[in-house]
Structures are given as C-alpha cells and as structure tokens.
Design a protein around this motif. Structure first.
Motif, mmCIF file in Angstrom:
data_model
loop_
_atom_site.group_PDB
_atom_site.id
_atom_site.type_symbol
_atom_site.label_atom_id
_atom_site.label_comp_id
_atom_site.label_asym_id
_atom_site.label_seq_id
_atom_site.Cartn_x
_atom_site.Cartn_y
_atom_site.Cartn_z
ATOM 1 N N LYS A 72 -12.348 -8.646 -0.745
ATOM 2 C CA LYS A 72 -12.196 -7.395 -1.492
ATOM 3 C C LYS A 72 -11.900 -7.676 -2.962
ATOM 4 C CE LYS A 72 -10.002 -3.940 0.650
ATOM 5 N NZ LYS A 72 -8.819 -3.185 1.141
ATOM 6 N N HIS A 124 2.469 1.758 -3.445
ATOM 7 C CA HIS A 124 1.485 2.135 -4.454
ATOM 8 C C HIS A 124 1.037 3.586 -4.239
ATOM 9 C CE1 HIS A 124 -1.098 0.798 -7.680
ATOM 10 N NE2 HIS A 124 -2.207 1.130 -7.042
ATOM 11 N N THR A 145 -10.238 0.299 -1.785
ATOM 12 C CA THR A 145 -9.628 -0.135 -0.532
ATOM 13 C C THR A 145 -10.610 -0.026 0.636
ATOM 14 O OG1 THR A 145 -7.459 0.514 -1.286
ATOM 15 C CG2 THR A 145 -7.753 0.334 1.072
ATOM 16 N N LEU A 195 3.406 2.191 -11.789
ATOM 17 C CA LEU A 195 2.171 1.951 -11.031
ATOM 18 C C LEU A 195 1.491 0.620 -11.325
ATOM 19 C CD1 LEU A 195 0.234 5.284 -10.540
ATOM 20 C CD2 LEU A 195 0.635 3.531 -8.836
ATOM 21 N N GLY A 245 -5.176 3.992 -15.183
ATOM 22 C CA GLY A 245 -3.770 3.660 -14.976
ATOM 23 C C GLY A 245 -3.118 3.192 -16.259
ATOM 24 N N GLY A 276 -9.077 4.165 -6.422
ATOM 25 C CA GLY A 276 -8.290 3.180 -5.686
ATOM 26 C C GLY A 276 -8.653 3.179 -4.204
ATOM 27 N N TRP A 277 -8.802 4.369 -3.643
ATOM 28 C CA TRP A 277 -9.158 4.430 -2.225
ATOM 29 C C TRP A 277 -10.570 3.938 -1.985
ATOM 30 C CZ3 TRP A 277 -6.363 4.285 1.868
ATOM 31 C CH2 TRP A 277 -5.064 4.795 1.847
ATOM 32 N N THR A 300 -6.766 7.724 -8.207
ATOM 33 C CA THR A 300 -6.478 7.598 -6.778
ATOM 34 C C THR A 300 -7.762 7.522 -5.959
ATOM 35 O OG1 THR A 300 -4.483 8.865 -7.095
ATOM 36 C CG2 THR A 300 -5.273 8.643 -4.857
ATOM 37 N N GLY A 345 -4.898 10.933 -12.940
ATOM 38 C CA GLY A 345 -4.218 10.347 -11.793
ATOM 39 C C GLY A 345 -5.009 10.553 -10.514
ATOM 40 N N MET A 360 -9.827 2.575 -11.976
ATOM 41 C CA MET A 360 -8.402 2.736 -11.665
ATOM 42 C C MET A 360 -7.543 2.068 -12.732
ATOM 43 S SD MET A 360 -6.325 1.716 -8.225
ATOM 44 C CE MET A 360 -7.029 0.079 -8.135
ATOM 45 N N GLN A 383 0.807 -1.227 0.000
ATOM 46 C CA GLN A 383 0.000 0.000 0.000
ATOM 47 C C GLN A 383 0.837 1.274 0.000
ATOM 48 O OE1 GLN A 383 -3.717 -1.206 2.774
ATOM 49 N NE2 GLN A 383 -3.714 0.871 2.016
ATOM 50 N N GLY A 419 0.723 -2.076 -8.661
ATOM 51 C CA GLY A 419 -0.674 -2.493 -8.480
ATOM 52 C C GLY A 419 -0.819 -4.002 -8.542
HETATM 53 C C1 HDD Z 1 -2.544 7.346 -9.898
HETATM 54 C C2 HDD Z 1 -3.287 6.551 -9.271
HETATM 55 C C3 HDD Z 1 -3.378 5.040 -9.430
HETATM 56 C C4 HDD Z 1 -3.210 4.242 -10.543
HETATM 57 C C5 HDD Z 1 -2.874 4.672 -11.955
HETATM 58 C C6 HDD Z 1 -3.402 2.863 -10.113
HETATM 59 N N1 HDD Z 1 -3.683 2.848 -8.780
HETATM 60 FE FE1 HDD Z 1 -4.173 1.211 -7.650
HETATM 61 N N2 HDD Z 1 -4.566 2.411 -6.050
HETATM 62 C C7 HDD Z 1 -4.297 3.737 -5.998
HETATM 63 C C8 HDD Z 1 -3.919 4.552 -7.029
HETATM 64 C C9 HDD Z 1 -3.685 4.151 -8.352
HETATM 65 C C10 HDD Z 1 -4.513 4.332 -4.596
HETATM 66 C C11 HDD Z 1 -3.416 5.265 -4.147
HETATM 67 O O1 HDD Z 1 -5.661 5.124 -4.582
HETATM 68 C C12 HDD Z 1 -4.671 3.048 -3.743
HETATM 69 C C13 HDD Z 1 -5.700 3.093 -2.621
HETATM 70 C C14 HDD Z 1 -5.029 2.457 -1.427
HETATM 71 C C15 HDD Z 1 -3.635 2.317 -1.794
HETATM 72 O O2 HDD Z 1 -2.715 1.908 -1.096
HETATM 73 O O3 HDD Z 1 -3.454 2.751 -3.086
HETATM 74 C C16 HDD Z 1 -4.875 1.961 -4.803
HETATM 75 C C17 HDD Z 1 -5.245 0.674 -4.458
HETATM 76 C C18 HDD Z 1 -5.144 -0.443 -5.273
HETATM 77 C C19 HDD Z 1 -5.530 -1.781 -4.884
HETATM 78 C C20 HDD Z 1 -6.161 -2.154 -3.545
HETATM 79 C C21 HDD Z 1 -5.160 -2.297 -2.473
HETATM 80 C C22 HDD Z 1 -5.766 -2.690 -1.146
HETATM 81 O O4 HDD Z 1 -6.948 -2.465 -0.913
HETATM 82 O O5 HDD Z 1 -5.030 -3.229 -0.330
HETATM 83 C C23 HDD Z 1 -5.238 -2.600 -5.960
HETATM 84 C C24 HDD Z 1 -5.451 -4.093 -6.048
HETATM 85 C C25 HDD Z 1 -4.675 -1.751 -6.992
HETATM 86 N N3 HDD Z 1 -4.635 -0.445 -6.543
HETATM 87 C C26 HDD Z 1 -4.252 -2.209 -8.219
HETATM 88 C C27 HDD Z 1 -3.903 -1.361 -9.279
HETATM 89 C C28 HDD Z 1 -3.574 -1.838 -10.598
HETATM 90 C C29 HDD Z 1 -3.541 -3.288 -11.006
HETATM 91 C C30 HDD Z 1 -3.304 -0.754 -11.381
HETATM 92 C C31 HDD Z 1 -2.934 -0.828 -12.839
HETATM 93 C C32 HDD Z 1 -3.098 0.001 -13.698
HETATM 94 C C33 HDD Z 1 -3.461 0.424 -10.531
HETATM 95 N N4 HDD Z 1 -3.814 0.016 -9.266
HETATM 96 C C34 HDD Z 1 -3.296 1.758 -10.949
#
Ligand code: HDD
Ligand code: HEM
Ligand code: HEM
Lengths: 336, 438
Positions: free
Chosen positions: B248, B182, B375, B230, B327, B371-372, B368, B364, B323, B179, B234
């Motif tokens: 989840k 990421h 989560t 990223l 991404g 993504g949150w 985010t 982006g 996301m 986390q 991810g």
């Molecule tokens: C610029 C923003 C951004 C981008 C482009 C991505 N993510 Fe992300 N993602 C986030 C920003 C984010 C975050 C910062 O919003 C989160 C929420 C909690 C965390 O730790 O990171 C997140 C969470 C998050 C989680 C859940 C984690 C958890 O609940 O423990 C997963 C499985 C992924 N991401 C996977 C991906 C994959 C496979 C991506 C491929 C393109 C990806 N993310 C692109």
C-alpha cells in the motif's frame, strides 16, 4: 454452558430483537401508513400526533434490526450469507424503503408549513407503506422454506426471484402491513390527548384489527398448501405447542378488540403488542430448530464457542447499559 | 461492467456517502455540548441558541447517517457474503459492540434533541455527552473491524482454511491503534473546520454578529487542535504501512523499486507502464525518513510485490497526495487561528483568516474520502489482506450493475435534498449584535 445451549440462547436473543423491532419500529412504520390515510376534519392534527409520537424514538427503535443483522453474521454466518445471497432483491428494495422513510421523515419536520413539507410527507408515508410489505415478504420467504442455495445453470429467476415472489410471501407482507398499522393505531389511541383524535384512531384500530384477521386468514390458508410453507403449516397445526399458542393468539387478539371497543386503551396497547409478539414466536417455534428451512439449523450454522461466548458476555454487559437507557427514553416520552 | 467492479463501486459509494454523516455524528455532539455547557456556566443565551440550532441541523444529518449505516450493515452481506461468512465470527465482536454504541447513541440523541423542555439542564447536558461518547465509540469499533481487514491477526490458517481463531486477538490487530486515532481526529478536524468555515462566511459580512462569533470560537476549539495533530497521527499510519502493508505504501508513493534513501514524491502522476512518476517533486531520502525516521532506511517497492497483487497505483498515489496536501493546509490554517487567539486578536475581524477558513470548509471531508480511498483501494486485490481476495468474496448474484445504479441514484438525490434542507436551515440563522466587543 456449552456451545450448543449458547447458540440456542443467541437464537432466542435474535428473536427477541426481531420482536422488539416489530413491536416498536413496526408501529413507527404503521404511523407512516396512517399519515398516508389521514382523513376527515382532523387530518392535520392526526399527522401532527403521528409525527410527535415517532420523532424522539424512531432512531432507537430502528437499531433493533441492526442488532439482528450483526448477531446473525457474527453467530450464524452461513445463515446471513444465504439470506443475503438469495434475498438480495427484496432486501435491497427494503433498504431503499428504510432510507426514504427515515430521511423524508426528518426533512419534513424541518420544512414546516409549505408545499415542500407536504411532498416529503407523501414520500415518508409511501415508504412507510412499502417497507413493511417487503419485510413481511422476506419473513414469508424464509418461512416458506424456499430460500435454498442458488443452483448453477438454473437461471436468474429460479435462483433469485422465485424464492420470494410467491403468493404466500406476498400474503405475509400484507399481513405484516396490517399488523403494523393496527399496532400504530392502537398506540396512538393512548398517545392522543384530545378525545376526538383518540376516537379517530380507535375507529382506525378497530378497522385494521379486522384487516389483521382477514390477512392472517389468507396467509394461514396459503401456508396450509404444504408446498407453500411446509414447516410452517406443520408447526402451526400439528406440533405440540401449536394449540396452546393458537389459543393464546386468539385470546389476546380478542382482548385487544374488546378493550378498544370499551375504550380501555392501556389494555388494548398491551394486548396488541402481545398479539404481535405471540405471532412472531409462533413462527419461530414452528420452524425450530431451523433458522432458514429446509436445511440451516441453529446448531449446524453456529459459530465456534469462542465467538458465542464473547457475544453472550457482550450481550450481558450491553443489556446492563441498554435496559435502563431504553426505560428512561420511554418514560420520558411515552408515559402519560 | 463486471459484477465484481459493480459491487466494489457500490460499496465505495455507500461508504463514501455514510462517512460524511458518520463524521458529523461523531463531532457535532461535542460542539453542541460545549455550547450548552457554556450557557450553563455563564448564562450566555447566545450559546444556548447556538446549541439548539446546531442540534436542529445535526438532527437531519444524524437521521441520514443512521439510515445509510443500516444500508451498509446489510450490504456487507448483499455484496460480500463469502467474506462475511468467513470473517463474521472473527470480527463480529467489534460490530456487536458497535451495535450497542448505536443504541446508546440513538437513545440519548432522542433524549437530547426532543428533551430540551423535559429535562433539567445538567441532565440534558449529560445526555449530550453520552451521544458524543457513543458516537466516538461506534467509530472506534467499526474502524477496528476495518483495521483487521488491513492487517488480520488472531487466527491460525491452514491453506486458506481457518483452523482456530480468537476474536479478542483479532481486535488487537496492530492496525487498530493508528487507524482509530487518525479517524477520530479526522472526524473532529473535518467537522469542526467545516462548521467554522460556514460561520466564517457570515462573519465576513457581519463581524459583530454574536451568534456566529460564538459559533466560530467553539467550532475552532474542536476542529483546530485535531487538524494540527492529524499530520502527527498520519505519520504513525505511514510508519505502520511501511512495516506491515508495504504494497500500500509503495503504491501510495509510487515507489517502483526497493531502495534505501527512498525519495518522497510530492504530487505528480504515476505512469505504471513506464514505472515512473511524471511531474512529481522528489525529496531525496524523504520517504525513508518518514517511514522509518532514518534517512538511509530501505523502503520496499512494488518490485517486491508480484505484479498481479499490485493495488491500483494511480488511485492510491493521487489519494495520498490529496490527503497530505489538504491536511497540510488545514494544519496551517489551524495554527494561524491558534496564533491569532494567543495574541488576543479578534478572530472575527481577521478577514484573511476568515477567507482561509471558508476555503478550508470542505477540505477535511475531501481529505477523509481520499484517505479512505487510499486505505481501501490500496488493500486491493485483497478484501482481507493476504488471506482472501475481493473477487472470492463477491456475491454470486449476477446483474449487480442494477443495484449499483439504483443506490447511486438514491444517494445523489439524497445528497441534493440534504444540501437543500441544510441550506434553508443555515440562511435562517439569527442576527444578534454583540454589545460588548472584546
Ligand atoms: C481530515 C482528514 C485527514 C487528514 C487531514 C489526513 N488524513 Fe490520513 N486518513 C484519513 C483522514 C485524513 C482517513 C480518516 O480518511 C483515513 C482512512 C483510514 C483511516 O484510518 O484514516 C486516513 C488514512 C491514512 C493513511 C493510511 C492508513 C492505512 O491504510 O492503514 C495514511 C498513511 C495517512 N492517512 C497519512 C496521513 C498523513 C501523513 C497526513 C498529513 C497531513 C494525513 N494522513 C492527513
Ligand atoms: C462497513 C462499514 C460501516 C457499517 C456497516 C456501518 C454501520 C452503521 C449503522 C448501521 C449505523 C446506524 C446506527 C443507528 O441506527 O443509529 C451507523 C451510524 C454511524 N456510523 Fe457507521 N458504519 C460503517 C462505517 C463507519 C465508519 C468508517 C465510521 C467512522 C467514522 C462510522 C461511524 C458511524 C457513526 C458515528 C454513526 C452514527 C451516525 C449518526 O447517527 O449520524 N461508520 N453506521
Ligand atoms: C466510511 C469510510 C470508508 C470508506 C470511504 C471506504 C471506502 C471504500 C472503497 C473506496 C472501497 C472499494 C475499494 C476497491 O474495491 O477498490 C471499499 C471497499 C470495502 N470496504 Fe471500505 N471504506 C470505509 C470504511 C470501511 C469499514 C469501516 C469497513 C469494514 C468494517 C469497510 C469494509 C469494506 C469492504 C468489505 C469492502 C469491499 C471489499 C474490497 O473492495 O476490498 N470499509 N471501501
């Protein structure tokens, strides 16, 4: 060290942080109040001086309150829970004040010289006035010993309004506002470079000094009605530390006023800060060993020793970084 | 609206607001420092001007970040007092460390923003570096606290009561690494590409404006590598979910049945009643491959989770898809920009790339937020996964709709004000014609 003295130590650090917040951030709020009451031919210069004095340091000064919150919920979790449940309303209002004060201040400094700037300035000043009132009222509510657990069936008002909507809490709010205004005016006499501006703030400091006396008297009178703040009343009058403490508060208060009168501004700044600190410690001692009277003591609410120990270590290491950094910040912007 | 729902919504709105400013607070100092360093190294006055203007804009965002963060620290208690009472001693450690990171950040930010004429250039640069480092550290610490909520470790429980705990073991939750990594990458990618997008818009009109050319280059230096990394990071998050938070992942992928060779669903909308996804594209074995790097691996579906412990499937699913889609786009645009630089082409004259960057500017941040939402909503109904329900944590005070409305209004007005003030900052950017075009 044992868990017991460790928890005491952390309670002392909480008070130190609150003290730092009052003496530093308090003056930032006070500055906003003087912005609201800026008057006379030097009005705009007064405002400029206030803004320049606050700008580089207010964010750092603000972090002290966050330290207080974090230490409370980590080391005295039942205290934080009680505080947040019962005082939900005034705390939320205070937060709105904090948000508006900070953002309006920064917006204003980036919108120089037009109508918008004046509007942000107004909002900044009003938020600076309201936030200390609420902060003081929250402290007053805690001191009054009425922050007790909600009782099922007692009704919303009895549980969530009565504890803080009291004359005593309000009087403490007004007192805090006067104190912060006083602090700011005194500090600004030191910050001002031109004699006429310095004189403006000297007058303001003297006037608000008188208001501090009056509002302190009101709060004190109300606290002597035992029902309003039993512990505080007792602590301020009967306890062994009471007399020396009261004498020292009076001494620094008189020193501050005399120093202002004779234009010894450096001394006045020191005395004013000491005055605020002594008042806070007087409150803390009067309700010792309670964090929230009448039932939550330091010992009974302290987290287990694993936590206390780690937090003490973190505080020690943190201080090594923090103290020189803060010293450097203030030397850079506040030495003259 | 129930009090619980109001509290959840207020928390969501406050966090969704704060995270935007927090991310800028993490990444912007890096860009300011890079610009200033360039000026110190090469005497390039355009870079100095850029560092100053960026720091002026950032000052506004920092202030809003600080006050909205303050609201959050109190809200943890105002809305979730039972949670904090339970968890404070266990995860207070990262919050305390975060407090110190805030201190150093605020102190050196003051020095950086108001010390341009009071410090020698190198000391000033060092202040900027310290802001950048403490910004990243604050994010790491607070996300560790959140990681513990997702996968709590370091305590011995007996029927819901904590018998003993160890705050350091709590910080060492296996959720922390994926986390925090990421999150940091997301902050650099989102902010870097957003800034690049703004300057790309100006360059579309005047490709020879040195100010925006410098800005574009520096912003991409921060944003593009992070955006490329990223999806890789991810993937680590996804594999972590597969092992430690199957509910989840199952919700995110709308996997209703446990199966081997589980398909990867792209897009679509889950119909929870019928237990199927409508309009999605299925790639057979794709999910097994991603989750366990093995086409035939078995992936836990929602059928293994008691119905009353399902998170809101649709929210988790849509968030995840958004996301990933955004991404992928960000990573591709970043690769495109990188390729342009490798071929020694002038970035500022690649009109299609500039257009793509403008399009990418908000993505982006949207990713985010998505993504949150994945989560946090994906953890429901738990506030501490498997230990405490969100409904057990909420404050007993009734009438929570009122603060919800109040804070929502506050944040809406504040967003408008920030947008307006920033807009006025940005349109005043200077026109400096580049003399020696590469
Ligand atoms: C610029 C923003 C951004 C981008 C482009 C991505 N993510 Fe992300 N993602 C986030 C920003 C984010 C975050 C910062 O919003 C989160 C929420 C909690 C965390 O730790 O990171 C997140 C969470 C998050 C989680 C859940 C984690 C958890 O609940 O423990 C997963 C499985 C992924 N991401 C996977 C991906 C994959 C496979 C991506 C491929 C393109 C990806 N993310 C692109
Ligand atoms: C419940 C969650 C959170 C709480 C209680 C919280 C608390 C705070 C507080 C109190 C501040 C103000 C510090 C100051 O006065 O300078 C702040 C700022 C900040 N927070 Fe958060 N925060 C939370 C979530 C996050 C997340 C998820 C991130 C990670 C990206 C983050 C990163 C930051 C950063 C980098 C700053 C400095 C921002 C700036 O100055 O603009 N916070 N936060
Ligand atoms: C800044 C980025 C974050 C965003 C956008 C975010 C988003 C959300 C959302 C949408 C919810 C509501 C979930 C629901 O009830 O359905 C929520 C709840 C919550 N979040 Fe976060 N979150 C963030 C970071 C954090 C961090 C770092 C912490 C803790 C350290 C945290 C603590 C909580 C808590 C205590 C709740 C309430 C309980 C719950 O609903 O589970 N959040 N958040």
């Amino acid at each position: 060290m044992s868990g017991e003295s460790g928890a005491q130590l952390i309670a002392i650090v909480v008070m130190l942080a609150l003290n730092a917040y009052a003496v530093l951030a308090g003056a930032d709020f006070g500055g906003g109040v003087w912005d609201l009451f800026a008057s006379g031919p030097h009005r705009e210069r007064q405002r400029r001086l206030i803004a320049d004095a606050i700008a580089p340091v207010w964010e750092a000064n603000h972090v002290w309150i966050i330290l207080v919150v974090v230490l409370l919920f980590t080391c005295f979790p039942p205290v934080f829970a009680r505080f947040a449940i019962v005082l939900h309303i005034p705390v939320s209002l205070m937060l709105i004040g904090i948000v508006l004060r900070g953002s309006a201040f920064i917006f204003r400094s980036y919108e120089r010289g037009d109508e918008t700037q004046r509007r942000w300035g107004r909002l900044f000043a009003i938020a600076s006035l309201i936030t200390p009132l609420l902060l003081g009222a929250i402290v007053g509510a805690v001191a009054s010993g009425q922050v007790t657990p909600p009782v099922a069936g007692a009704g919303f008002v009895a549980n969530y309004v009565t504890p803080w909507a009291t004359p005593f809490a309000f009087a403490v709010g007004v007192f805090a506002l006067c104190l912060f205004g006083f602090l700011a005016a005194v500090y600004l006499t030191v910050e001002a470079k031109e004699p006429d501006l310095r004189e403006d703030f000297r007058i303001r400091a003297l006037a608000s000094g008188v208001l501090v006396f009056l509002s302190a008297g009101t709060a004190l009178l109300l606290s002597l009605r035992r029902s309003a703040a039993p512990l505080m009343g007792r602590g301020l009058t009967e306890a062994t530390h009471a007399l020396p403490l009261q004498v020292s508060v009076a001494a620094v208060a008189v020193t501050a006023m005399l120093a202002l009168w004779f234009r010894r501004f450096g001394l006045a700044r020191l005395a004013a800060a000491a005055q605020v600190s002594l008042i806070l410690w007087g409150w803390a001692l009067s309700q010792y060993p309670y964090l929230i009277p009448p039932d939550l003591t330091i010992q009974a609410t302290a987290a287990p020793w694993v936590t206390i120990r780690l937090v003490l270590i973190a505080l020690g290491l943190g201080a090594v970084v923090l103290v020189p950094s803060l010293w450097y910040l203030f030397r850079l912007f506040k030495s003259r | 609206m129930s009090d619980l729902l109001a509290a959840r919504s207020q928390m969501a709105i406050s966090l969704a607001f704060h995270i935007v400013f927090a991310m800028i607070g993490i990444a912007m100092p890096v860009m300011m420092v890079l610009a200033e360093r360039r000026w110190i190294k090469t005497g390039d006055s355009v870079a100095l001007d850029l560092a100053k203007r960026w720091s002026k804009g950032a000052a506004i965002l920092f202030a809003v970040g600080a006050v909205s963060g303050t609201v959050l620290s109190f809200e943890l208690g105002l809305l979730w007092p039972r949670f904090m009472e339970f968890a404070g001693p266990i995860i207070g450690m990262p919050f305390s460390l975060e407090g110190f990171a805030f201190f150093t950040e605020a102190i050196f930010l003051g020095i950086y923003l108001y010390g341009w004429n009071r410090l020698p250039p190198r000391a000033h640069l060092l202040a900027g570096v310290l802001v950048a480092v403490s910004g990243a550290l604050s994010a790491v610490f607070v996300v560790i606290a959140n990681a513990w909520m997702n996968y709590p470790t370091g305590m011995v429980l007996d029927g819901g009561r904590v018998v003993s705990f160890d705050p350091l073991a709590a910080m060492a939750t296996p959720a922390a690494f994926p986390q925090t990594l990421h999150m940091l990458l997301a902050a650099y990618a989102a902010t870097g590409l957003a800034v690049a997008g703004v300057h790309a818009l100006f360059l579309l009109h005047r490709p020879d404006n040195a100010f925006h050319r410098r800005a574009l280059g520096l912003a991409l230096m921060v944003g593009a590598p992070a955006a490329v990394l990223l999806p890789v990071s991810g993937d680590i998050n996804g594999r972590f979910l597969a092992r430690y938070q199957p509910a989840k992942l199952a919700a995110a992928e709308s996997l209703f049945e446990t199966q081997s060779r589980a398909p990867l669903v792209i897009g679509g909308f889950p119909d929870v009643a019928k237990k199927e996804v409508r309009f999605g594209i299925e790639i057979p074995g794709g999910l097994s491959l991603l989750a366990f790097h093995d086409l035939n691996a078995q992936v836990t579906g929602l059928d293994r989770i008691p119905r009353d412990l399902w998170p809101p499937v649709a929210v988790a699913h849509v968030s995840f898809q958004v996301m990933i889609a955004l991404g992928s786009f960000l990573a591709l645009v970043s690769l495109w920009a990188g390729w342009t630089v490798v071929r020694r082409r002038d970035l500022a004259r690649q009109r299609w790339l500039l257009r793509a960057l403008v399009l990418a500017a908000p993505m982006g941040f949207i990713a985010t937020e998505a993504g949150w939402f994945l989560t946090e909503v994906g953890r429901q109904p738990w506030i501490i996964n498997g230990v405490m329900k969100t409904s057990e944590a909420v404050t007993p005070m009734p009438g929570l709709v009122v603060p919800l409305l109040g804070f929502t209004l506050l944040y809406v007005l504040l967003s408008i004000a920030v947008a307006w003030v920033l807009y006025r900052q940005i349109v005043r950017s200077p026109v400096v014609i580049e003399r020696t075009l590469p």
